[in-house]
Scaffold this motif. Structure first.
Motif, PDB file in Angstrom:
ATOM      1  N   TYR A 359       0.823  -1.208   0.000  1.00  0.00           N
ATOM      2  CA  TYR A 359       0.000   0.000   0.000  1.00  0.00           C
ATOM      3  C   TYR A 359       0.860   1.262   0.000  1.00  0.00           C
ATOM      4  CZ  TYR A 359      -4.012  -3.025   1.003  1.00  0.00           C
ATOM      5  OH  TYR A 359      -4.992  -3.983   0.926  1.00  0.00           O
ATOM      6  N   ALA A 360       1.935   1.244   0.773  1.00  0.00           N
ATOM      7  CA  ALA A 360       2.845   2.387   0.750  1.00  0.00           C
ATOM      8  C   ALA A 360       3.476   2.532  -0.640  1.00  0.00           C
ATOM      9  CB  ALA A 360       3.927   2.224   1.811  1.00  0.00           C
ATOM     10  N   LEU A 361       3.771   1.401  -1.281  1.00  0.00           N
ATOM     11  CA  LEU A 361       4.372   1.436  -2.614  1.00  0.00           C
ATOM     12  C   LEU A 361       3.428   2.059  -3.634  1.00  0.00           C
ATOM     13  CD1 LEU A 361       6.526   0.682  -4.693  1.00  0.00           C
ATOM     14  CD2 LEU A 361       5.498  -1.610  -4.803  1.00  0.00           C
ATOM     15  N   PHE A 362       2.147   1.747  -3.567  1.00  0.00           N
ATOM     16  CA  PHE A 362       1.187   2.295  -4.517  1.00  0.00           C
ATOM     17  C   PHE A 362       1.159   3.828  -4.440  1.00  0.00           C
ATOM     18  CE2 PHE A 362      -1.224  -1.913  -4.045  1.00  0.00           C
ATOM     19  CZ  PHE A 362      -0.571  -2.456  -5.150  1.00  0.00           C
ATOM     20  N   ILE A 363       1.122   4.344  -3.211  1.00  0.00           N
ATOM     21  CA  ILE A 363       1.095   5.801  -3.028  1.00  0.00           C
ATOM     22  C   ILE A 363       2.433   6.402  -3.439  1.00  0.00           C
ATOM     23  CG2 ILE A 363       0.869   7.643  -1.325  1.00  0.00           C
ATOM     24  CD1 ILE A 363      -1.029   5.788   0.248  1.00  0.00           C
ATOM     25  N   LEU A 364       3.516   5.777  -3.020  1.00  0.00           N
ATOM     26  CA  LEU A 364       4.850   6.260  -3.350  1.00  0.00           C
ATOM     27  C   LEU A 364       5.068   6.284  -4.859  1.00  0.00           C
ATOM     28  CD1 LEU A 364       7.788   6.989  -2.682  1.00  0.00           C
ATOM     29  CD2 LEU A 364       8.238   4.560  -2.323  1.00  0.00           C
ATOM     30  N   ASN A 365       4.650   5.246  -5.548  1.00  0.00           N
ATOM     31  CA  ASN A 365       4.841   5.163  -6.988  1.00  0.00           C
ATOM     32  C   ASN A 365       4.087   6.273  -7.705  1.00  0.00           C
ATOM     33  OD1 ASN A 365       5.803   3.564  -9.388  1.00  0.00           O
ATOM     34  ND2 ASN A 365       3.599   3.470  -9.770  1.00  0.00           N
ATOM     35  N   ARG A 366       2.846   6.560  -7.261  1.00  0.00           N
ATOM     36  CA  ARG A 366       2.060   7.636  -7.864  1.00  0.00           C
ATOM     37  C   ARG A 366       2.730   8.995  -7.619  1.00  0.00           C
ATOM     38  NH1 ARG A 366      -3.133   7.510  -9.696  1.00  0.00           N
ATOM     39  NH2 ARG A 366      -3.775   9.534 -10.514  1.00  0.00           N
ATOM     40  N   HIS A 367       3.221   9.186  -6.421  1.00  0.00           N
ATOM     41  CA  HIS A 367       3.880  10.443  -6.078  1.00  0.00           C
ATOM     42  C   HIS A 367       5.137  10.642  -6.920  1.00  0.00           C
ATOM     43  CE1 HIS A 367       5.700  13.674  -3.854  1.00  0.00           C
ATOM     44  NE2 HIS A 367       6.628  12.899  -3.306  1.00  0.00           N
ATOM     45  N   ARG A 368       5.940   9.613  -7.069  1.00  0.00           N
ATOM     46  CA  ARG A 368       7.163   9.713  -7.872  1.00  0.00           C
ATOM     47  C   ARG A 368       6.850  10.045  -9.326  1.00  0.00           C
ATOM     48  NH1 ARG A 368      11.933   6.923  -7.289  1.00  0.00           N
ATOM     49  NH2 ARG A 368      11.381   5.756  -9.179  1.00  0.00           N
ATOM     50  N   ARG A 369       5.806   9.438  -9.860  1.00  0.00           N
ATOM     51  CA  ARG A 369       5.424   9.715 -11.238  1.00  0.00           C
ATOM     52  C   ARG A 369       5.040  11.183 -11.417  1.00  0.00           C
ATOM     53  NH1 ARG A 369       1.670   5.682 -12.155  1.00  0.00           N
ATOM     54  NH2 ARG A 369      -0.090   7.045 -11.700  1.00  0.00           N
ATOM     55  N   GLN A 370       4.306  11.701 -10.436  1.00  0.00           N
ATOM     56  CA  GLN A 370       3.901  13.103 -10.509  1.00  0.00           C
ATOM     57  C   GLN A 370       5.087  14.046 -10.330  1.00  0.00           C
ATOM     58  OE1 GLN A 370      -0.629  12.280  -8.818  1.00  0.00           O
ATOM     59  NE2 GLN A 370       0.916  13.092  -7.471  1.00  0.00           N
ATOM     60  N   LEU A 371       6.029  13.635  -9.479  1.00  0.00           N
ATOM     61  CA  LEU A 371       7.242  14.453  -9.338  1.00  0.00           C
ATOM     62  C   LEU A 371       8.017  14.513 -10.649  1.00  0.00           C
ATOM     63  CD1 LEU A 371       8.711  13.445  -5.838  1.00  0.00           C
ATOM     64  CD2 LEU A 371       7.481  15.547  -6.452  1.00  0.00           C
ATOM     65  N   ARG A 372       8.092  13.403 -11.342  1.00  0.00           N
ATOM     66  CA  ARG A 372       8.790  13.395 -12.633  1.00  0.00           C
ATOM     67  C   ARG A 372       8.098  14.288 -13.648  1.00  0.00           C
ATOM     68  NH1 ARG A 372       9.157   7.716 -11.690  1.00  0.00           N
ATOM     69  NH2 ARG A 372       7.498   7.374 -13.247  1.00  0.00           N
ATOM     70  N   GLU A 373       6.807  14.492 -13.454  1.00  0.00           N
ATOM     71  CA  GLU A 373       6.044  15.355 -14.360  1.00  0.00           C
ATOM     72  C   GLU A 373       6.204  16.828 -14.010  1.00  0.00           C
ATOM     73  OE1 GLU A 373       2.065  13.986 -13.928  1.00  0.00           O
ATOM     74  OE2 GLU A 373       2.468  12.021 -14.774  1.00  0.00           O
TER      75      GLU A 373
END
Length: 864
Positions: A359-373
């Protein structure tokens, strides 16, 4: 919900120490509660209301001396030679120390028991010999009496002849006095003979009355001859320890004191080794073993490979460990007021750790993707928490519902297991949506590798083409064929509970079980307690005869080796017998025997009824109760699956596809567990040295847990497909886009979960190993075969029909925005994500773009 989670996530990122301190306090409170209120965990599996439980409760009330839990100690020489007199004396002295312990009611010294049995047999033989001598003397006296009676009859005949002759020659008058005198003598002799006959008749009557009891006693001794306490070669002896309380209530410290008392005797110094049965030394599950650490380490490696930074890899592990600490300590704190199996908190730890990382990974992965954007750090955390965090809450809810549904089985220990595990999942969700954003806020841009930090606004567009239809058919056929083949062993699955053979080969439990089977027979490891309701008011002889009749009918049954009376209750209404079956407690023949004995009628005694208890009987009852509860629970879970997915995806076909895949996953998991642990395939790899029936409550646990986890993966993959379809992509391209967007994170999440569960496969505790394997293998099959191979292919083949829903049903169902698409629109989420990475929920967020049609489908701009 999405807006609330957005605010919660952004607030936690802006004020991280509030969330961190709150969870540290929760951890301290949970740990302190455990230290203050934690009680004793049990290793026994019991279900109130079973036939065995009812008999046990009755014995405790009416025959307390026979209701205490028992364990055995096997003494044997190190070199296999016969025990010497000195060695026997040392063993007896050690057992005397055990008998003096608090909580120990009785200890059966094997040598004294053997001597008592031999003395009893000798005493009975002596009584029989006396009876035989008495009958011989009586028969000799009868012969003498018969000879005397013959002489008397001959004298009477001679007197009668003389009297007749005297009457004929007229001398009767002169001879009358002599005749009368002779007649008096003959009458006196006849009277004496009659008196002697009465004495002999009484003697014969006494002998006849005593003989049935003697015969019955001999029958009892013969029936019990197969129940030895010293082996035939004299090299081994088995002692029985009976506790004051029933097995489930015996304090582990009391059992430990028994082991300590024997080990303190230092028997190895005299060449004697002692091994203890599972009931005395069954170790409680514990965390922190090498295999569990390796599982978590593998999860960390997967996270590092996926995320590219140590901070990113460590963050999900930290949050998961915090959640596990709170959940496990809180569960253990309840053990002081609730009867809790030792495996219950371990199951919570397994699930809490696995879903906590994911669950932490799902949120973390979404956040990282948005940071890259190029998104702002705190705004991105809020959006990730409101979108992926929203999906996490929903996914966690499905797991919680499935676990709480275990209470519907009506089996207390299973319901408690589900409740504790559900609480650990709830804590994992709460940690994910509160502590994870806080740590993300502290980490800032350091979550990204340096190269990505310097090039945050770069984005690459690309098309995702749908799979070909022939390839889709191949994936469906191949996937279902593989699942069907793997599920084949499930048809022969038998349920049971671990015995000594499930322990490590170098453990004392294993040595005790195998040596006992070798020296005394397999059935000695799982004796049956047969309780007979008998008529009251019988004298000692009548009771002995009745016991012999019961024993005779018991010995006449197939697979019965020995039967020994165990005593009669004070009011004379209950008689107890120990029955030794031919095979061990987990064998099919013993299972059949238990049912046979419960239905047995004693010849000539319609007023006698039998019931069965004991370790083997209890295992059989528990397994049958759980097996009977499985179909109902499966129906409930399947129904929940269809309903939940119908609400989420607003479709009738998608829930059927997902649920059908779940059923295939469960059957395949059953097949894998059966092949490994019951058939013994790959036993050397998984440490299965003695195949046995499957852990009785494992199937229900697998159904409940795999349902929740399967719905997690279904949600994260299919929601992307639906969002792509709703925002304009043709159905088949939407399948490819949604799969492409979610496959990486689902793959990583599945590998992490398999690693965590797999770490328990090599646990030191027998009851944990099959649970770890079943969950790891089930996730492997469901994630990589069902969700990522078969399900997308079926979705491709179904096409537009996958999203069909009757209008009347569409109006009834609530509108659940799991991916938080509306939240993204309100907060103007960036729309320049690479085609293969962006969330389908964010695609066409402004809502008007169209996609190029493929496979003959028309583009759609609004399919909501």
């Amino acid at each position: 919900m999405a807006e609330l989670l957005y605010r919660l996530g952004k607030g936690s990122s802006l004020h991280p120490w509030r969330a961190i301190v709150a969870w540290l306090l929760a951890l301290l409170v949970a740990g302190g509660s455990y230290l203050a209120f934690g009680g004793t965990l049990s290793s026994s599996v019991t279900i109130p209301g079973t036939a065995t439980a009812e008999v046990t409760d009755r014995l405790q009330a009416e025959f307390p001396d026979a209701s205490g839990g028992t364990g055995t100690i096997l003494f044997h020489t190190a070199d296999g030679s016969a025990l010497t007199d000195d060695q026997r004396a040392d063993i007896s002295a050690a057992l005397a120390d055990v008998a003096a312990l608090d909580g120990v009611q009785r200890v059966v010294d094997p040598f004294q028991a053997e001597a008592d049995r031999e003395a009893q047999a000798a005493d009975l033989q002596s009584k029989q010999a006396q009876a035989d001598d008495g009958r011989t003397q009586a028969e000799a006296g009868q012969a003498q009496l018969d000879a005397g009676r013959a002489d008397a009859e001959a004298g009477q005949a001679a007197l009668d002849a003389a009297r007749a002759a005297a009457e004929a020659d007229g001398t009767i008058v002169t001879m009358q006095a002599a005749f009368d005198a002779q007649q008096a003598v003959l009458d006196a002799g006849a009277a004496e003979l009659d008196s002697q006959q009465q004495v002999l008749d009484a003697t014969f009557a006494q002998l006849d009355a005593a003989q049935p009891a003697l015969t019955a006693g001999q029958q009892l001794i013969d029936a019990a001859s197969g129940l030895r306490t010293v082996s035939e070669d004299g090299s081994a002896a088995v002692a029985s320890v009976q506790f004051s309380l029933p097995a489930i209530e015996v304090d582990p410290d009391t059992k430990g004191a028994v082991v300590d008392a024997v080990e303190a005797a230092d028997l190895p110094a005299s060449g004697v080794e002692a091994d203890f049965s599972n009931e005395l030394t069954q170790t409680l599950p514990a965390l922190g073993g090498v295999s569990e650490v390796i599982g978590v380490a593998i999860a960390g490696i997967v996270l590092f490979v996926m995320l590219g930074t140590l901070i990113g890899a460590g963050l999900p592990l930290v949050t998961a460990l915090v959640g596990v600490g709170v959940g496990a300590a809180g569960a253990l704190a309840l053990s002081g007021v609730v009867d809790m199996m030792s495996v219950t908190p371990i199951l919570g730890v397994m699930l809490g750790l696995a879903v906590g990382i994911d669950y932490a990974l799902f949120i973390l992965n979404r956040h990282r993707r948005q940071l890259r954007e190029g998104a702002d750090v705190h705004e991105s955390i809020g959006l990730a928490n409101g979108t992926s965090g929203n999906a996490v809450v929903f996914a966690g809810s499905t797991v919680v519902i499935a676990l709480l549904a275990l209470n519907l089985t009506g089996i207390p220990f299973l319901g408690l297991m589900g409740t504790v595990a559900a609480a650990c999942v709830v804590i994992a969700v709460l940690v994910a949506v509160t502590l994870t954003p806080a740590l993300l806020g502290l980490a800032g841009l350091r979550l990204l590798p340096r190269k990505q930090r310097a090039d945050r606004h770069a984005h690459v567009h690309g098309e995702v083409a749908p799979m070909s239809t022939p390839r889709a058919w191949l994936r469906v056929v191949a996937g279902i064929a593989v699942l069907g083949i793997v599920a084949i062993p499930a048809a022969s699955m038998r349920l049971g509970l671990p015995d000594g053979t499930s322990e490590a080969t170098d453990s004392t439990q294993y040595r005790s079980y195998t040596l006992t089977a070798q020296e005394f027979g397999e059935g000695v490891n799982g004796p049956l307690v047969v309780v007979a309701d008998i008529p009251t008011g019988l004298d000692e002889a009548g009771l002995t005869v009745l016991q012999a009749d019961i024993v005779g009918d018991l010995m006449a049954q197939d697979d019965v080796v020995a039967v020994a009376p165990g005593g009669v209750s004070e009011d004379g209404s209950l008689a107890i017998f120990q029955v030794i079956p031919q095979e061990g407690p987990n064998s099919e023949s013993t299972e059949v025997l238990v049912h046979t004995l419960r239905d047995l009628s004693i010849d000539g005694h319609d007023d006698v009824t039998l019931s069965v208890a004991g370790f083997a009987s209890g295992n059989i009852d528990v397994s049958e109760k759980l097996s009977a509860a499985l179909p109902l629970y499966l129906v409930v879970v399947v129904g929940l699956s269809v309903l939940i997915l119908m609400v989420v995806f607003r479709s009738l076909v998608v829930p059927l596809i997902a649920t059908g895949g779940f059923v295939l996953s469960v059957l395949a998991a059953f097949g894998g567990v059966t092949a490994i642990y019951q058939w013994g395939w790959l036993g050397d790899v998984f440490g299965v040295h003695d195949p046995a029936p499957i852990l009785s409550f494992l199937p229900i646990l697998l159904v409940g847990i795999l349902f929740g986890l399967a719905m997690d993966y279904q949600l994260f993959l299919t929601s992307g497909m639906r969002e792509a379809y709703v925002h304009g992509s043709p159905a088949r391209r939407a399948v490819a886009e949604g799969f492409h967007a979610g496959r990486h994170v689902v793959t990583a999440a599945a590998i992490i979960m398999i690693s965590v569960f797999g770490g328990f496969i090599f646990s030191h505790t027998a009851i944990i190993r099959p649970i770890g394997f079943g969950l790891a293998f089930g996730v492997l099959v469901d994630a990589f075969v069902v969700r990522m191979l078969v399900m997308p292919a079926i979705m491709h083949l179904v096409g537009e029909k996958a999203w069909w829903l009757p209008r009347w049903l569409d109006r009834l169902l609530p509108d659940v925005d799991v991916e938080g698409a509306s939240l993204e629109r309100r907060h103007h989420a960036p729309d320049h994500t690479p085609e293969g990475e962006r969330s389908p929920a964010g695609k066409h967020a402004a809502g008007g773009d169209t996609a190029t049609a493929d496979d003959g489908e028309q583009p759609a701009t609004s399919r909501a």
